[in-house]
Design a protein around this motif. Structure first.
Motif, PDB file in Angstrom:
ATOM      1  N   ALA A  92     -45.756 -33.676   8.143  1.00 20.21           N
ATOM      2  CA  ALA A  92     -46.625 -34.857   8.166  1.00 20.21           C
ATOM      3  C   ALA A  92     -46.766 -35.526   6.798  1.00 20.21           C
ATOM      4  CB  ALA A  92     -48.001 -34.454   8.695  1.00 20.21           C
ATOM      5  N   ASP A  93     -46.757 -34.731   5.726  1.00 19.60           N
ATOM      6  CA  ASP A  93     -47.053 -35.291   4.404  1.00 19.60           C
ATOM      7  C   ASP A  93     -45.842 -35.890   3.700  1.00 19.60           C
ATOM      8  OD1 ASP A  93     -49.751 -34.757   4.540  1.00 19.60           O
ATOM      9  OD2 ASP A  93     -49.474 -32.683   3.882  1.00 19.60           O
ATOM     10  N   THR A  94     -44.726 -35.938   4.392  1.00 20.24           N
ATOM     11  CA  THR A  94     -43.514 -36.510   3.812  1.00 20.24           C
ATOM     12  C   THR A  94     -43.062 -37.673   4.687  1.00 20.24           C
ATOM     13  OG1 THR A  94     -42.908 -34.247   3.257  1.00 20.24           O
ATOM     14  CG2 THR A  94     -41.197 -35.915   2.984  1.00 20.24           C
ATOM     15  N   SER A  95     -42.502 -38.696   4.061  1.00 19.11           N
ATOM     16  CA  SER A  95     -41.889 -39.775   4.853  1.00 19.11           C
ATOM     17  C   SER A  95     -40.447 -39.387   5.156  1.00 19.11           C
ATOM     18  CB  SER A  95     -41.922 -41.087   4.068  1.00 19.11           C
ATOM     19  OG  SER A  95     -43.236 -41.538   3.950  1.00 19.11           O
ATOM     20  N   TRP A  96     -40.107 -39.352   6.395  1.00 18.47           N
ATOM     21  CA  TRP A  96     -38.749 -38.981   6.776  1.00 18.47           C
ATOM     22  C   TRP A  96     -38.330 -39.723   8.037  1.00 18.47           C
ATOM     23  CZ3 TRP A  96     -38.508 -36.534  11.593  1.00 18.47           C
ATOM     24  CH2 TRP A  96     -39.680 -35.932  12.059  1.00 18.47           C
ATOM     25  N   ARG A  97     -37.040 -39.762   8.257  1.00 18.14           N
ATOM     26  CA  ARG A  97     -36.513 -40.392   9.473  1.00 18.14           C
ATOM     27  C   ARG A  97     -35.241 -39.691   9.879  1.00 18.14           C
ATOM     28  NH1 ARG A  97     -33.623 -44.631   6.384  1.00 18.14           N
ATOM     29  NH2 ARG A  97     -34.627 -44.504   4.353  1.00 18.14           N
ATOM     30  N   VAL A  98     -34.955 -39.817  11.152  1.00 15.93           N
ATOM     31  CA  VAL A  98     -33.768 -39.142  11.660  1.00 15.93           C
ATOM     32  C   VAL A  98     -33.153 -39.945  12.804  1.00 15.93           C
ATOM     33  CG1 VAL A  98     -35.190 -37.659  13.170  1.00 15.93           C
ATOM     34  CG2 VAL A  98     -32.879 -36.930  12.556  1.00 15.93           C
ATOM     35  N   SER A  99     -31.837 -40.058  12.753  1.00  9.84           N
ATOM     36  CA  SER A  99     -31.066 -40.667  13.846  1.00  9.84           C
ATOM     37  C   SER A  99     -30.082 -39.593  14.314  1.00  9.84           C
ATOM     38  CB  SER A  99     -30.332 -41.910  13.338  1.00  9.84           C
ATOM     39  OG  SER A  99     -29.233 -41.533  12.549  1.00  9.84           O
TER      40      SER A  99
ATOM     41  N   GLN B 221     -49.249 -32.258  16.410  1.00 13.51           N
ATOM     42  CA  GLN B 221     -48.050 -31.637  16.999  1.00 13.51           C
ATOM     43  C   GLN B 221     -47.050 -32.647  17.541  1.00 13.51           C
ATOM     44  OE1 GLN B 221     -51.155 -30.756  17.714  1.00 13.51           O
ATOM     45  NE2 GLN B 221     -51.330 -28.668  16.944  1.00 13.51           N
ATOM     46  N   THR B 222     -47.351 -33.913  17.450  1.00 17.48           N
ATOM     47  CA  THR B 222     -46.367 -34.926  17.840  1.00 17.48           C
ATOM     48  C   THR B 222     -45.055 -34.697  17.093  1.00 17.48           C
ATOM     49  OG1 THR B 222     -48.187 -36.482  18.062  1.00 17.48           O
ATOM     50  CG2 THR B 222     -45.998 -37.421  18.038  1.00 17.48           C
ATOM     51  N   LEU B 223     -45.194 -34.201  15.856  1.00 18.56           N
ATOM     52  CA  LEU B 223     -44.008 -33.978  15.020  1.00 18.56           C
ATOM     53  C   LEU B 223     -43.051 -32.969  15.647  1.00 18.56           C
ATOM     54  CD1 LEU B 223     -45.796 -33.963  11.564  1.00 18.56           C
ATOM     55  CD2 LEU B 223     -44.295 -35.724  12.446  1.00 18.56           C
ATOM     56  N   ASP B 224     -43.586 -32.033  16.426  1.00 22.26           N
ATOM     57  CA  ASP B 224     -42.713 -31.053  17.096  1.00 22.26           C
ATOM     58  C   ASP B 224     -41.720 -31.767  18.017  1.00 22.26           C
ATOM     59  OD1 ASP B 224     -44.043 -29.043  15.825  1.00 22.26           O
ATOM     60  OD2 ASP B 224     -45.405 -28.626  17.501  1.00 22.26           O
TER      61      ASP B 224
ATOM     62  N   MET C 253     -26.132 -33.184  14.381  1.00 22.83           N
ATOM     63  CA  MET C 253     -27.102 -33.054  13.291  1.00 22.83           C
ATOM     64  C   MET C 253     -27.806 -31.704  13.333  1.00 22.83           C
ATOM     65  SD  MET C 253     -28.845 -34.138  10.723  1.00 22.83           S
ATOM     66  CE  MET C 253     -28.046 -35.730  10.575  1.00 22.83           C
ATOM     67  N   LEU C 254     -28.027 -31.177  12.167  1.00 20.82           N
ATOM     68  CA  LEU C 254     -28.731 -29.907  11.998  1.00 20.82           C
ATOM     69  C   LEU C 254     -30.118 -29.949  12.657  1.00 20.82           C
ATOM     70  CD1 LEU C 254     -28.976 -27.212  10.238  1.00 20.82           C
ATOM     71  CD2 LEU C 254     -29.989 -28.694   8.497  1.00 20.82           C
ATOM     72  N   ASN C 255     -30.505 -28.833  13.260  1.00 20.99           N
ATOM     73  CA  ASN C 255     -31.858 -28.720  13.809  1.00 20.99           C
ATOM     74  C   ASN C 255     -32.860 -28.796  12.651  1.00 20.99           C
ATOM     75  OD1 ASN C 255     -34.290 -27.937  14.917  1.00 20.99           O
ATOM     76  ND2 ASN C 255     -33.377 -26.360  16.237  1.00 20.99           N
ATOM     77  N   LEU C 256     -33.772 -29.749  12.743  1.00 18.76           N
ATOM     78  CA  LEU C 256     -34.694 -29.954  11.621  1.00 18.76           C
ATOM     79  C   LEU C 256     -35.652 -28.785  11.449  1.00 18.76           C
ATOM     80  CD1 LEU C 256     -35.529 -33.752  12.055  1.00 18.76           C
ATOM     81  CD2 LEU C 256     -33.666 -32.691  10.782  1.00 18.76           C
ATOM     82  N   ASN C 257     -35.787 -27.973  12.478  1.00 24.02           N
ATOM     83  CA  ASN C 257     -36.649 -26.790  12.363  1.00 24.02           C
ATOM     84  C   ASN C 257     -35.971 -25.675  11.565  1.00 24.02           C
ATOM     85  OD1 ASN C 257     -38.941 -27.720  13.841  1.00 24.02           O
ATOM     86  ND2 ASN C 257     -37.724 -27.530  15.716  1.00 24.02           N
TER      87      ASN C 257
ATOM     88  N   GLU D 206     -42.953 -24.462   4.936  1.00 27.01           N
ATOM     89  CA  GLU D 206     -43.596 -24.603   3.624  1.00 27.01           C
ATOM     90  C   GLU D 206     -42.783 -25.487   2.671  1.00 27.01           C
ATOM     91  OE1 GLU D 206     -42.678 -21.806   5.024  1.00 27.01           O
ATOM     92  OE2 GLU D 206     -41.443 -20.591   3.693  1.00 27.01           O
ATOM     93  N   LEU D 207     -41.546 -25.757   3.019  1.00 26.20           N
ATOM     94  CA  LEU D 207     -40.727 -26.658   2.201  1.00 26.20           C
ATOM     95  C   LEU D 207     -41.189 -28.104   2.340  1.00 26.20           C
ATOM     96  CD1 LEU D 207     -38.353 -26.351   0.318  1.00 26.20           C
ATOM     97  CD2 LEU D 207     -36.801 -26.588   2.247  1.00 26.20           C
ATOM     98  N   ASP D 208     -41.894 -28.372   3.434  1.00 22.95           N
ATOM     99  CA  ASP D 208     -42.552 -29.670   3.629  1.00 22.95           C
ATOM    100  C   ASP D 208     -41.557 -30.831   3.662  1.00 22.95           C
ATOM    101  OD1 ASP D 208     -44.969 -30.711   4.227  1.00 22.95           O
ATOM    102  OD2 ASP D 208     -45.537 -31.204   2.174  1.00 22.95           O
ATOM    103  N   LEU D 209     -40.413 -30.610   4.268  1.00 22.93           N
ATOM    104  CA  LEU D 209     -39.409 -31.680   4.323  1.00 22.93           C
ATOM    105  C   LEU D 209     -39.628 -32.606   5.511  1.00 22.93           C
ATOM    106  CD1 LEU D 209     -35.955 -30.138   3.342  1.00 22.93           C
ATOM    107  CD2 LEU D 209     -37.364 -31.714   2.036  1.00 22.93           C
ATOM    108  N   PHE D 210     -39.694 -32.030   6.696  1.00 23.19           N
ATOM    109  CA  PHE D 210     -39.855 -32.855   7.905  1.00 23.19           C
ATOM    110  C   PHE D 210     -41.244 -32.603   8.491  1.00 23.19           C
ATOM    111  CE2 PHE D 210     -35.314 -32.412   7.271  1.00 23.19           C
ATOM    112  CZ  PHE D 210     -34.902 -33.732   7.366  1.00 23.19           C
TER     113      PHE D 210
END
Lengths: 514, 114
Positions: free
Chosen positions: B37-44, A101-104, B22-26, B31-35
């Protein structure tokens, strides 16, 4: 050779080897008690932070890097602490490998509009462990960054920490070798009263950070970059980069020294942290340290020994530090073999019970006394003295595991894997000492509550500084000399006979006096 | 001020300039799996990047982005990466957008285009 006699010689060898470490601990305690005064000012050193940094015009850009791996319990706490610094020109960069849940917290849109700049970098794997994550942070660091600060997720840095770090760099500039890093005190304090283990580890860290490293700084020896609470020069870090070792901090230390840099340590820059609260977590952490440390020593040993950029003192400290995680084993083996020799009643001709017992007692009390001195110097002796007993028990508990891991690191072809230390986010303790009051105020401002229940902790009258300090210093001297005390009366007797009883010598003596 | 997204070098870049937030990442379905654990992503504060984005992810992500007023753009990857790192390229990004984007589409709900 008889088994008992062989055991006695080996006991003496191992006991003597550990005694070298013990002597250093006693000497370190004497030095720390000499240079630190009751207000925790460091006499005659360059490692006294100043108040530089509050609004001074040309603030260098600072990049704070936070490596995360499943830090759901503490993620928001450290991020909130880092975006609340008394500093303007900086960014916070989270290098995250989490699966929980760190990702939250990272997705929280509130962090998009915060000041300073806050960047999150999530990796889908943990390649390179913490070093790999920090390398990613370095890759996406702001190009203007002149300094990098690293905190582990369970730390709570105070707002003035950047300014204090910079003040040390400013003071050390132009004095001796270039400073690549300033290491602060990892104040393992937040849950110190959670159980017997946390009490012991609190004392252990106090001895290490208030005594041992202070002495190393005073002597100009090699100091370690220790994983958290340090500031690095960004240009040095850019040129060297992070490696993927399971002790990436120790490897970076060695590479910095080989490049001709030095590390400065100060106990007066502090960030509070959580203490591992179960035996299994502690053992996993210490085994990783022992394995990674020894593996790096093996890899870099000859480069350090033959380096033309390192001083003799730095090399000596490295040599001392090389078998660091085997020292408890030396002590335990020495003890066991000494008992065997006592059973067989076989001893070397020069062996005396006073020498044997003196060695055992002196070796046994070296590290606990350093821990006691540490908590005394922090003004917490009255509260934390019980931790010394836990500390001794922990020493015995971890010794065989550390020894196994160190031997593994010495012999294995490839380094093992990183096993993380879980952070729970527990806070059990208030901060009583004067130096912690600003931190308490700030923690309360953040809305963090704990067992103090809103009421300030009762501040007991401080221990009388001078007598306790003298007592601790006297204990150091006596314990250093303890194995040789039985040699003192014959020596005094011989000198007395020589000078006074023997008529010929007495005549010479009188003539000398006259 | 603008809100855009771009697909460059297999990465999805979502970026804003000026005072746009910036758009709320939520906003993206889990299920789109964008932001996740299994995807590499970054945000500023200005740029969100999803690395090695898949076609099926991209198709649905574009729908979400357009619903939130983001327009597709084509910009050099280097400029977008630089913008992520230092956030200083806002003006450059806007100039690039002005030069390369098609004429703005006037939407019916803009309200002030009478």
């Amino acid at each position: 050779m008889h088994v008992g006699l062989a055991a006695s010689y080996l006991a003496l060898a191992f006991g003597g080897l550990y005694f070298i470490y013990a002597l250093k601990y006693y000497a370190s305690t004497l030095i720390a008690l000499s240079v630190l005064n009751p207000e925790n000012q460091l006499r005659g050193t360059l490692i006294q932070p100043t108040e530089l940094g509050h609004g001074y015009p040309d603030q260098p850009f600072v990049s704070i890097h936070l490596p995360f791996y499943n830090e759901a319990n503490v993620a928001r706490r450290i991020i909130d602490a880092c975006i609340d610094m008394d500093y303007v020109n900086y960014e916070v960069l989270v290098a995250d490998d989490s699966r929980d849940q760190t990702l939250d917290a990272l997705r929280d849109s509130e962090y998009r509009i915060s000041r300073p700049i806050l960047k999150f970098i999530h990796r889908r794997d943990r390649s390179g462990f913490k070093g790999g994550a920090l390398q990613q942070a370095l890759r996406y660091m702001h190009p203007d960054a002149e300094y990098v600060v690293v905190f582990d997720a369970d730390f709570i840095p105070p707002p003035d920490i950047i300014a204090k770090f910079l003040s040390i760099f400013a003071r050390a500039e132009g004095r001796g070798k270039p400073v690549a890093a300033v290491q602060g005190y990892q104040l393992h304090y937040l849950n110190k009263n959670e159980n017997w283990l946390t009490k012991g580890i609190r004392t252990e860290y106090s001895g290490s950070y208030m005594v041992e490293r202070v002495a190393e700084e005073a002597l100009g020896a090699m100091k370690m970059v220790s994983g958290s609470v340090f500031m690095l020069r960004a240009d040095a870090l850019r040129s060297l980069g992070w490696t993927t070792s399971i002790t990436e901090d120790w490897e970076l230390t060695l590479r910095l020294y080989l490049e001709g840099y030095r590390v400065v340590y100060t106990p007066l820059i502090q960030a509070a942290a959580e203490i591992p609260s179960t035996v299994s977590r502690l053992l996993r952490q210490r085994m990783r340290w022992a394995e990674g440390h020894t593996y790096a020593v093996r890899r870099y040993f000859w480069r350090v020994v033959l380096s033309t950029r390192m001083t003799l003192t730095e090399k000596l400290e490295f040599m001392y530090f090389a078998p660091y995680y085997l020292q408890s084993l030396f002590f335990m083996l020495g003890m066991a073999l000494w008992i065997v020799s006592e059973v067989y009643r076989r001893r070397p001709p020069f062996w005396t019970p006073e020498l044997g017992w003196g060695l055992v007692v002196s070796n046994l009390l070296a590290i606990p006394l350093m821990g006691l001195a540490g908590v005394f110097l922090e003004g917490d002796l009255r509260e934390d003295y019980q931790g010394v007993l836990s500390f001794i028990a922990i020493g015995y508990l971890v010794a065989p595991y550390q020894a196994y891991a160190a031997l593994k690191g010495l012999l294995e072809g490839e380094e093992g894997t990183w096993i993380r230390t879980l952070k729970t986010g527990n806070i059990t303790d208030s901060f009583i000492g004067l130096k912690f009051r600003s931190l308490v105020k700030w923690l309360r401002g953040l809305g963090l509550t704990n067992d103090w229940g809103g009421e300030p902790a009762r501040v007991e009258a401080p221990l009388p500084w001078a007598p306790v300090r003298r007592l601790l210093m006297a204990a150091c001297v006596v314990l250093m000399a303890l194995p040789f005390l039985d040699r003192v009366p014959p020596l005094v007797d011989a000198i007395a006979r020589l000078l006074l009883s023997d008529s010929a010598y007495a005549a010479v003596w009188r003539m000398t006096i006259e | 001020m603008s809100k855009h997204f771009a697909v460059e070098g297999g990465n999805l870049y979502i970026f804003t300039t000026g005072t746009d937030v910036m758009l709320n990442l939520n906003s993206f379905p889990r299920e789109l799996d964008l932001f996740e654990a299994d995807t590499s992503w970054r945000v500023s504060p200005w740029v969100a990047v999803v690395e090695d984005v898949l076609h099926r992810q991209l198709d649905r992500a574009q729908i979400v982005l357009r619903l939130h007023g983001y327009e597709k753009a084509s910009l050099p990857k280097g400029a977008l990466e630089s913008y992520f790192v230092d956030g200083r390229g806002s003006i450059i990004i806007e100039k690039l957008l002005a030069g390369r984007l098609p004429a703005p589409v006037i939407s019916l709900d803009a309200g002030d285009e009478s």
